[in-house]
Design a protein around this motif. Sequence first.
Motif, PDB file in Angstrom:
ATOM      1  N   TRP A 339       0.815  -1.218   0.000  1.00 11.43           N
ATOM      2  CA  TRP A 339       0.000   0.000   0.000  1.00 11.43           C
ATOM      3  C   TRP A 339       0.848   1.267   0.000  1.00 11.43           C
ATOM      4  O   TRP A 339       0.354   2.345  -0.359  1.00 11.43           O
ATOM      5  CB  TRP A 339      -0.936  -0.010   1.212  1.00 11.43           C
ATOM      6  CG  TRP A 339      -1.977  -1.078   1.124  1.00 11.43           C
ATOM      7  CD1 TRP A 339      -1.984  -2.272   1.768  1.00 11.43           C
ATOM      8  CD2 TRP A 339      -3.147  -1.069   0.300  1.00 11.43           C
ATOM      9  NE1 TRP A 339      -3.089  -3.012   1.417  1.00 11.43           N
ATOM     10  CE2 TRP A 339      -3.820  -2.298   0.517  1.00 11.43           C
ATOM     11  CE3 TRP A 339      -3.685  -0.156  -0.601  1.00 11.43           C
ATOM     12  CZ2 TRP A 339      -5.009  -2.616  -0.134  1.00 11.43           C
ATOM     13  CZ3 TRP A 339      -4.874  -0.480  -1.252  1.00 11.43           C
ATOM     14  CH2 TRP A 339      -5.521  -1.685  -1.021  1.00 11.43           C
ATOM     15  N   GLY A 340       2.111   1.171   0.387  1.00  9.46           N
ATOM     16  CA  GLY A 340       2.987   2.333   0.326  1.00  9.46           C
ATOM     17  C   GLY A 340       3.541   2.605  -1.061  1.00  9.46           C
ATOM     18  O   GLY A 340       4.177   3.637  -1.281  1.00  9.46           O
ATOM     19  N   ASN A 341       3.302   1.693  -2.000  1.00 14.60           N
ATOM     20  CA  ASN A 341       3.723   1.877  -3.390  1.00 14.60           C
ATOM     21  C   ASN A 341       2.607   2.605  -4.135  1.00 14.60           C
ATOM     22  O   ASN A 341       1.525   2.056  -4.331  1.00 14.60           O
ATOM     23  CB  ASN A 341       3.996   0.515  -4.033  1.00 14.60           C
ATOM     24  CG  ASN A 341       4.462   0.631  -5.475  1.00 14.60           C
ATOM     25  OD1 ASN A 341       4.384   1.688  -6.097  1.00 14.60           O
ATOM     26  ND2 ASN A 341       4.946  -0.469  -6.025  1.00 14.60           N
ATOM     27  N   PRO A 342       2.826   3.862  -4.573  1.00 22.26           N
ATOM     28  CA  PRO A 342       1.745   4.633  -5.200  1.00 22.26           C
ATOM     29  C   PRO A 342       1.260   4.032  -6.506  1.00 22.26           C
ATOM     30  O   PRO A 342       0.129   4.297  -6.925  1.00 22.26           O
ATOM     31  CB  PRO A 342       2.371   6.011  -5.428  1.00 22.26           C
ATOM     32  CG  PRO A 342       3.844   5.765  -5.468  1.00 22.26           C
ATOM     33  CD  PRO A 342       4.089   4.632  -4.512  1.00 22.26           C
ATOM     34  N   VAL A 343       2.083   3.213  -7.150  1.00 21.16           N
ATOM     35  CA  VAL A 343       1.656   2.566  -8.388  1.00 21.16           C
ATOM     36  C   VAL A 343       0.525   1.584  -8.086  1.00 21.16           C
ATOM     37  O   VAL A 343      -0.510   1.562  -8.766  1.00 21.16           O
ATOM     38  CB  VAL A 343       2.841   1.853  -9.063  1.00 21.16           C
ATOM     39  CG1 VAL A 343       2.398   1.149 -10.341  1.00 21.16           C
ATOM     40  CG2 VAL A 343       3.953   2.849  -9.360  1.00 21.16           C
ATOM     41  N   PHE A 344       0.706   0.788  -7.017  1.00 26.50           N
ATOM     42  CA  PHE A 344      -0.352  -0.156  -6.637  1.00 26.50           C
ATOM     43  C   PHE A 344      -1.538   0.552  -5.996  1.00 26.50           C
ATOM     44  O   PHE A 344      -2.691   0.311  -6.370  1.00 26.50           O
ATOM     45  CB  PHE A 344       0.183  -1.216  -5.673  1.00 26.50           C
ATOM     46  CG  PHE A 344      -0.920  -1.989  -5.001  1.00 26.50           C
ATOM     47  CD1 PHE A 344      -1.667  -2.912  -5.714  1.00 26.50           C
ATOM     48  CD2 PHE A 344      -1.255  -1.757  -3.668  1.00 26.50           C
ATOM     49  CE1 PHE A 344      -2.709  -3.613  -5.114  1.00 26.50           C
ATOM     50  CE2 PHE A 344      -2.299  -2.448  -3.060  1.00 26.50           C
ATOM     51  CZ  PHE A 344      -3.028  -3.380  -3.780  1.00 26.50           C
ATOM     52  N   SER A 345      -1.294   1.421  -5.024  1.00 22.82           N
ATOM     53  CA  SER A 345      -2.406   2.051  -4.309  1.00 22.82           C
ATOM     54  C   SER A 345      -3.266   2.871  -5.259  1.00 22.82           C
ATOM     55  O   SER A 345      -4.506   2.865  -5.167  1.00 22.82           O
ATOM     56  CB  SER A 345      -1.892   2.923  -3.161  1.00 22.82           C
ATOM     57  OG  SER A 345      -1.070   3.971  -3.633  1.00 22.82           O
TER      58      SER A 345
END
Length: 569
Positions: A339-345
């Motif tokens: 969740w800390g990866n903006p690509v995934f979130s």
Amino acid sequence: MKAQFRTCPDTGMVFNRSAENLIKANAIAATVFLAVGGFLGLLVALTRWPAVQLLDAQSFYAVLTGHGIVLLLVWILFFEIALLYFCSAVLLRSRIATPRLGWLAFALMLIGAATTAVAILQGGSSVMMTSYVPMPAASHFYLGLILFAVGALIGTFIFFGTLVIARDEKTYEGSIPLVTFGALTAAIIAVFTIACGAIILIPTWLWSIGYISNIDPLMYRLVWWGLGHSSQQINVAAHVSVWYAIAAIVFGAKPMSEKVSRGAFFLYILFISIASAHHLLGDPGLSSEWKIFNTSYAMYLAVLASLVHGLTVPGSIEVAQRQKGHNKGLFEWLRKAPWGNPVFSGMFLSLVGFGFIGGISGVVMGAEQINFLIHNTIYVPGHFHATVALGTTLAFMALSLWLVPVLFRRELVLPRLARWQPWLFGIGTGLQTFFMMGAGTLGVSRRHWDVTFSNALFEWSHAGMAYTLMALNGLSAIMAVTGGALFVLIVVGTILFGRKKDVPAGYSATRPEVLRGPAEALGGHDGIGLGVKGFPAPGTFMLAAFLMLIFVVYYFINYGYLASVWKFS
């Protein structure tokens, strides 16, 4: 001149130099227009906040016209042309077809957008994005849109040409990757969409300069919505492709069944464009049979396609996570997601927002009876924000935060702020959709400058909650625009000031044989769910069941509103 290629050492992707430059140019133009459109949107929201009412009426309608055209057409189509080049030339390791025509397409789109912008700024063209006749705009307003559409159409045909080159030069084996297939779906819909625009905008331009005496308003509306609504269907196919791409990039996830996913994309081609009929349900010149068929029986097949993607994208992520050991209970795979990866979130917020808000509200407002309750209310822009902003724009932002460092070979600036960017934009936009749809349910007008009708000849007022909801919409817009501005800052900052990666350009006339590293997952085929006893993604199945429950409840709540309007003694 021979085509030149380089291999990205981080992702294993193969970039053709000409394609890479065109992707960069279109992506940068898209980002600039996103910044402009977001600023205009903030002015609109602050004006519709009764306590602020920032702009006067004349300025408001000019700004609203610009906001709609820039964000619903210009920013998104620039990005989608970049995406088409990426999904063809890069994912297929191919040289791009006719790069010089690619630059012509880019120039036409840029000149067209600028021409329409000048017409709006000069005044006399505040006709909204729909530009309904007989309300006239300046002739160069329509001319700019035509030039922009021609440029986008050329870019689309370059995508088709690149697919042919890749096939002839055997740069890939078997069928094209699923992500490229989704882009192909978007391109096919784009041809229909732009054709509708040409069919109606060219005569309207001739009308504006006096060569045609009149344009039938009903005919205009019918054909124009083939452009206006179908442009969003391009977006749907494109951002669903982005969902699949990010699932592969972040998790190495492959579709649970490529055949099913491809079939869902094919349903988009056949049925999704006819959903534009729900904009015409209030028009008396069209038969009830035509309206009901287009907004129910046929449209539901497109809805089925979206439900398939809504199941298979998170399902593929769940299967990939469970194979990595995150298989306790129904949702450990989701709790342990990055969740800390903006690509995934960003991608996951896009998926949930589009499905739970945009999808449900779109199907509900597409029912002929319910549509009469909300047709010309601010509920409709609320739905737009759920689909175009929360669904498409957020998905494109998420992909950009991964792609920009790869394209420009620079490290992402402000990485800590980048983690928060999707949440600021996604939550702010999501709240906007709720508040606008709530205000629309209470009757707030879709396009009227003054929510309070303070200078009306006849006294009128909404329920007090409507004004509160519009104030909350203004606050949410500030949050969403902050998230959008942060995205622009990060992207532009990365391009200009990001630390250069210690990687030489490495262009060569020799094409690398295969995609390596993380890029392999983008070209893979199905099968990861096979061999697993029972349904391989039970958590996703529960989320899908929850979505269906919300849909059914919300559908009948709206019929309850309808019953309260049509009282019987």
